[in-house]
Design an enzyme around this catalytic site. Structure first.
Site, PDB file in Angstrom:
ATOM      1  N   ASP A  74       0.854  -1.190   0.000  1.00  0.00           N
ATOM      2  CA  ASP A  74       0.000   0.000   0.000  1.00  0.00           C
ATOM      3  C   ASP A  74       0.890   1.239   0.000  1.00  0.00           C
ATOM      4  O   ASP A  74       1.819   1.329   0.798  1.00  0.00           O
ATOM      5  CB  ASP A  74      -0.912   0.016   1.236  1.00  0.00           C
ATOM      6  CG  ASP A  74      -1.895   1.167   1.155  1.00  0.00           C
ATOM      7  OD1 ASP A  74      -2.659   1.205   0.173  1.00  0.00           O
ATOM      8  OD2 ASP A  74      -1.880   2.036   2.043  1.00  0.00           O
ATOM      9  N   GLY A  89     -23.436  -2.130 -41.893  1.00  0.00           N
ATOM     10  CA  GLY A  89     -23.013  -1.051 -42.776  1.00  0.00           C
ATOM     11  C   GLY A  89     -21.509  -0.905 -42.772  1.00  0.00           C
ATOM     12  O   GLY A  89     -20.816  -1.603 -42.029  1.00  0.00           O
ATOM     13  N   ASP A  90     -21.047  -0.024 -43.617  1.00  0.00           N
ATOM     14  CA  ASP A  90     -19.624   0.212 -43.751  1.00  0.00           C
ATOM     15  C   ASP A  90     -19.344   1.636 -43.292  1.00  0.00           C
ATOM     16  O   ASP A  90     -19.871   2.587 -43.875  1.00  0.00           O
ATOM     17  CB  ASP A  90     -19.246   0.025 -45.227  1.00  0.00           C
ATOM     18  CG  ASP A  90     -17.767   0.162 -45.455  1.00  0.00           C
ATOM     19  OD1 ASP A  90     -17.142   1.026 -44.800  1.00  0.00           O
ATOM     20  OD2 ASP A  90     -17.225  -0.585 -46.282  1.00  0.00           O
ATOM     21  N   PHE A  91     -18.549   1.787 -42.265  1.00  0.00           N
ATOM     22  CA  PHE A  91     -18.396   3.134 -41.710  1.00  0.00           C
ATOM     23  C   PHE A  91     -17.633   4.099 -42.604  1.00  0.00           C
ATOM     24  O   PHE A  91     -17.595   5.285 -42.349  1.00  0.00           O
ATOM     25  CB  PHE A  91     -17.880   3.139 -40.269  1.00  0.00           C
ATOM     26  CG  PHE A  91     -16.640   2.329 -39.948  1.00  0.00           C
ATOM     27  CD1 PHE A  91     -15.484   2.429 -40.699  1.00  0.00           C
ATOM     28  CD2 PHE A  91     -16.639   1.492 -38.820  1.00  0.00           C
ATOM     29  CE1 PHE A  91     -14.345   1.711 -40.361  1.00  0.00           C
ATOM     30  CE2 PHE A  91     -15.501   0.758 -38.472  1.00  0.00           C
ATOM     31  CZ  PHE A  91     -14.355   0.871 -39.250  1.00  0.00           C
ATOM     32  N   ASP A 116     -21.573  -2.468 -37.684  1.00  0.00           N
ATOM     33  CA  ASP A 116     -20.426  -3.243 -38.175  1.00  0.00           C
ATOM     34  C   ASP A 116     -20.749  -3.774 -39.563  1.00  0.00           C
ATOM     35  O   ASP A 116     -21.896  -3.658 -40.043  1.00  0.00           O
ATOM     36  CB  ASP A 116     -20.079  -4.390 -37.200  1.00  0.00           C
ATOM     37  CG  ASP A 116     -18.597  -4.743 -37.226  1.00  0.00           C
ATOM     38  OD1 ASP A 116     -18.086  -5.079 -38.310  1.00  0.00           O
ATOM     39  OD2 ASP A 116     -17.945  -4.698 -36.161  1.00  0.00           O
TER      40      ASP A 116
HETATM   41  C1  LIG Z   1     -10.351  -5.008 -34.267  1.00  0.00           C
HETATM   42  S1  LIG Z   1     -12.053  -5.223 -34.366  1.00  0.00           S
HETATM   43  C2  LIG Z   1     -12.634  -4.351 -32.958  1.00  0.00           C
HETATM   44  C3  LIG Z   1     -13.945  -4.858 -32.479  1.00  0.00           C
HETATM   45  C4  LIG Z   1     -14.515  -4.153 -31.271  1.00  0.00           C
HETATM   46  N1  LIG Z   1     -14.714  -2.754 -31.503  1.00  0.00           N
HETATM   47  C5  LIG Z   1     -13.651  -4.372 -30.063  1.00  0.00           C
HETATM   48  O1  LIG Z   1     -13.127  -3.410 -29.500  1.00  0.00           O
HETATM   49  O2  LIG Z   1     -13.501  -5.528 -29.650  1.00  0.00           O
HETATM   50  C6  LIG Z   1     -12.522  -4.173 -35.696  1.00  0.00           C
HETATM   51  C7  LIG Z   1     -13.974  -4.199 -36.022  1.00  0.00           C
HETATM   52  O3  LIG Z   1     -14.231  -3.217 -37.026  1.00  0.00           O
HETATM   53  C8  LIG Z   1     -15.096  -3.780 -37.988  1.00  0.00           C
HETATM   54  N2  LIG Z   1     -14.921  -3.083 -39.266  1.00  0.00           N
HETATM   55  C9  LIG Z   1     -13.860  -3.132 -40.071  1.00  0.00           C
HETATM   56  N3  LIG Z   1     -14.058  -2.377 -41.151  1.00  0.00           N
HETATM   57  C10 LIG Z   1     -15.287  -1.845 -41.025  1.00  0.00           C
HETATM   58  C11 LIG Z   1     -16.057  -0.972 -41.814  1.00  0.00           C
HETATM   59  N4  LIG Z   1     -15.573  -0.517 -42.956  1.00  0.00           N
HETATM   60  N5  LIG Z   1     -17.272  -0.623 -41.389  1.00  0.00           N
HETATM   61  C12 LIG Z   1     -17.766  -1.099 -40.218  1.00  0.00           C
HETATM   62  N6  LIG Z   1     -17.076  -1.930 -39.403  1.00  0.00           N
HETATM   63  C13 LIG Z   1     -15.842  -2.293 -39.812  1.00  0.00           C
HETATM   64  C14 LIG Z   1     -14.660  -5.230 -38.035  1.00  0.00           C
HETATM   65  O4  LIG Z   1     -15.651  -6.042 -38.608  1.00  0.00           O
HETATM   66  C15 LIG Z   1     -14.430  -5.519 -36.570  1.00  0.00           C
HETATM   67  O5  LIG Z   1     -15.590  -5.946 -35.937  1.00  0.00           O
END
Ligand SMILES: C[S@@+](CC[C@H](N)C(=O)[O-])C[C@H]1O[C@@H](n2cnc3c(N)ncnc32)[C@H](O)[C@@H]1O
Length: 666
Positions: free
Chosen positions: A88, A554-556, A528
């Site tokens: 501690d 979706g695709d971010f 995701d």
């Molecule tokens: C390294 S993992 C992290 C997962 C989670 N956030 C975690 O902390 O455990 C990256 C995540 O981003 C997602 N990802 C990758 N490219 C992406 C995109 N273009 N749009 C949405 N999600 C995406 C992957 O499918 C994956 O689930």
């Protein structure tokens, strides 16, 4: 180093550190001590005024922490540890004890009191030796304390608040961490620096030496070394004078040196100690009776050289599901395990022994059984199982890292070299066959995105891997890490002001579920890729009281993001290059209303970018992205219009960074 052999005395013992402090763990790991970490549940509520001195308070708290762990481990019918170490640390200024600040205001008050003054840092340490007699726990406590004096420079208000917003003060006695940003506040240190970090290593080793090698007076020599404090060394550590029951002392009997000459008794004993876990400088007497340094045994290097063997032993045992066979207190002989995992008896026995030597299995004359560590983290269906990530490490990361030399020379990730050229093709074919439609830009742009996405999945040429199974394996790996980190990320800051949140790349939703647990009024969406969202159902928690989380595909980079007050990027930013980060953060910044926020979870590097090793080593994968330090994350978020950026070093694998959207982006 002359003190180190005493650490070797603990090699065959089950040592438990009753502290969650990563700093204490690091100090002890660095000297080769092998131990388990069982954080104490003892609440630090002793009445300070009832102690005559601050160190008596620190010692008593350390003792109570260690005894609580010893009792708990014994009562839960776990194997009683041999030694529990409790510690501690308190800071005292003007006769008042400062512990950890409870909030930012408290941190401000503490640091203001320390500004421009000298204060004392006391660490109380308790070494509790445990034994079990007729099912009763017997303990013998040795304790001590160390004092170090530290002087702070005069701190300006601005510096104070900047430091407090870094998040560093929160889990530290006195509200600062001398080993990181807090070092900037310090004018001088008188005494043991590590004591201020949280553990007085030098005094600890001396205490162990007193306990394990009580020497007859005439054998004590004093050596002096510029960088090492004057310490006592013991010429003869042979069995006669020390603990003769310690098997380590017999293991290397009749050892020969490289020319085939038998080593002398004293040297042999030291080599025995060194060859286990220790790094030491051997002090011997030569023929003319003069003390000289004869050799260095760099066990740190040996440990690193052996690292790949240890990793592979863990991977193979996990893959063969050895820890599943030995769960529920099952004890099996090697021949039975071999039969069940369909492997040779000879090979299985060696693997099990390796696991026992690594602290993953216990071995008795009855057979092998899981240690607590294995039961908690290695059994595949355990709540906190790392099995998924271990399999990912074996099947994917291991292959990538066998190409490290090329990766370093070329500065690129070696996915194609490790898994074959067709990885992208397989991924695309596979996506087509699963009829996942990605609405998006023209083919070339889309191909780029696909190949980047493929980096996440790291698909291989083996046919069984470009499949749903491959994705599930990756998701299981992410899921297992998130289970261990989500709570610390979710509770790093007070997020109660937010009504809606969107976890971008939130995978199986572990963090999302943890957030709703902590903030029941939060509506949370996990966003995701479609192929991930299609596979999340088997990862969802069950039970009546589970608040639902929404999953959106979706695709971010390309699609519109769901609206939210709080956006989350956990383990995303480190992976992408600046161009992709620009696309993503610009989008988030544009959609964020003033007052909304971005929460980032990543491993935050120290400013020298050499700590923590997990983050630094992960960088070696050579993804297009990179790991960042706290100030780099702060700058990055500020660049995209986030202000009041706070960083919380959680002590877990992932740290947390929170920034608030201001009116207009730069
Ligand atoms: C390294 S993992 C992290 C997962 C989670 N956030 C975690 O902390 O455990 C990256 C995540 O981003 C997602 N990802 C990758 N490219 C992406 C995109 N273009 N749009 C949405 N999600 C995406 C992957 O499918 C994956 O689930």
């Amino acid at each position: 180093m002359v003190l180190i052999p005493v650490i070797g005395k603990l090699v065959s013992k089950r040592v438990v550190l009753a502290s969650a402090s990563p700093r204490r763990q690091e100090i002890l790991t660095n000297v080769g001590l092998r131990f388990e970490v069982v954080p104490s549940w003892f609440k630090e509520t002793l009445e300070k005024s009832s102690f005559a001195t601050p160190y008596e308070y620190a010692i008593e708290t350390a003792k109570q922490k260690a005894l609580e762990v010893a009792n708990r481990m014994h009562l839960k019918h776990l194997r009683t540890p041999d030694i529990v170490i409790g510690a501690d640390t308190v800071v005292t200024v003007e006769k008042q004890i400062l512990e950890k600040p409870v909030d930012k205001q408290d941190a401000y008050e503490m640091l203001s009191r320390l500004s421009g003054k000298e204060h004392s840092v006391f660490t109380g340490v308790a070494i509790v030796h445990c034994s079990s007699k007729d099912d009763c726990l017997e303990t013998e406590v040795t304790d001590f304390y160390e004092e170090t004096k530290v002087k702070f420079a005069e701190l300006s208000e601005e510096l104070l608040w900047e430091y407090i917003h870094s998040g560093e003060p929160m889990d530290k006695a006195g509200g600062y961490g001398i080993q990181a940003l807090g070092g900037m506040l310090v004018e001088y240190v008188h005494g043991d620096f590590l004591n201020v970090v949280g553990f007085p290593l030098n005094h600890f080793c001396k205490k162990l030496a007193e306990l394990y090698y009580p020497p007859p007076k005439h054998t004590i020599h004093h050596t002096k070394n510029d960088s090492i404090p004057s310490v006592e060394t013991f010429e003869n550590l042979s069995d006669g004078e020390s603990d003769s029951s310690d098997p380590m002392h017999h293991k290397n009997a009749n050892k020969l040196d490289r020319s085939g000459t038998p080593l002398s008794g004293a040297v042999q004993t030291l080599v025995n100690s060194c060859s286990t876990e220790t790094s030491c400088m051997v002090t011997v007497e030569n023929q003319s009776g003069v003390m000289e340094y004869s050799a260095k045994f760099p066990s740190k290097i040996v440990e690193l050289m052996d690292g790949f063997r240890a990793s592979k032993a863990l991977f193979v045992a996990s893959k063969l599901k050895v820890f599943d066979l030995l769960k529920d207190k099952c004890i099996l002989k090697a021949v039975v395990v071999a039969d069940k995992v369909e492997a040779s008896v000879h090979g299985t026995e060696r693997l099990l022994d390796a696991c026992a030597s690594l602290g993953l299995l216990d071995k008795t004359h009855q057979g092998y059984s899981n240690t607590d560590l294995a039961n908690k983290y290695l059994v595949s269906d355990g709540e906190y199982s790392l099995h998924g990530y271990i399999i990912h490490s074996n099947d994917r990361l291991w292959h990538l890292f066998t190409h490290l030399e090329a990766a370093v020379k070329e500065g690129t990730m070696q996915t194609h070299q490790a898994f074959g050229k067709e990885t992208e093709d397989l991924f695309q074919r596979n996506r087509a066959s699963e009829e996942i439609s990605i609405i998006g830009p023209a083919v070339t742009e889309r191909d780029k995105l696909l190949s980047n996405t493929e980096l996440f999945f790291n698909l291989g040429k083996d046919s069984c891997y470009h499949s749903v199974e491959a994705k599930q394996r990756f998701m299981t790996a992410m899921h297992s890490i998130a289970k261990l980190t989500a709570r610390d990320v979710a509770t790093a800051f007070d997020l109660s002001q937010f009504r809606s949140a969107c976890d971008l790349g939130g995978c199986t939703g572990v963090l999302a579920h943890e957030l709703v647990q902590n903030y029941p009024n939060l509506n949370i969406t996990v966003f995701d890729l479609p192929e991930v969202i299609a596979n999340v159902s088997c990862f969802q928690p069950s039970g009546k009281h589970i608040t639902p989380v929404t999953f959106t595909a979706g695709d971010f980079f390309k699609d519109n993001l769901p609206e939210a007050d709080l956006y989350i990027l956990s383990l995303i930013l480190h992976h992408w290059n600046d161009e992709k980060i620009h696309i993503l953060l610009s989008k988030i910044s544009a959609i964020c209303k003033p007052g909304s926020a971005l929460l980032v979870a990543e491993m935050v590097l120290d400013e020298e970018k050499t700590y923590p090793p997990t983050a630094v080593l992960q960088s070696l994968s050579m993804t297009e992205g990179k790991q960042r330090s706290g100030s780099e994350y702060k700058q990055l978020l500020e660049k995209y219009g986030f202000t009041n950026v706070q960083i919380k070093i959680t002590g877990n694998i992932l740290d947390a960074i929170l920034g608030f959207r201001k009116t207009s982006a730069h």
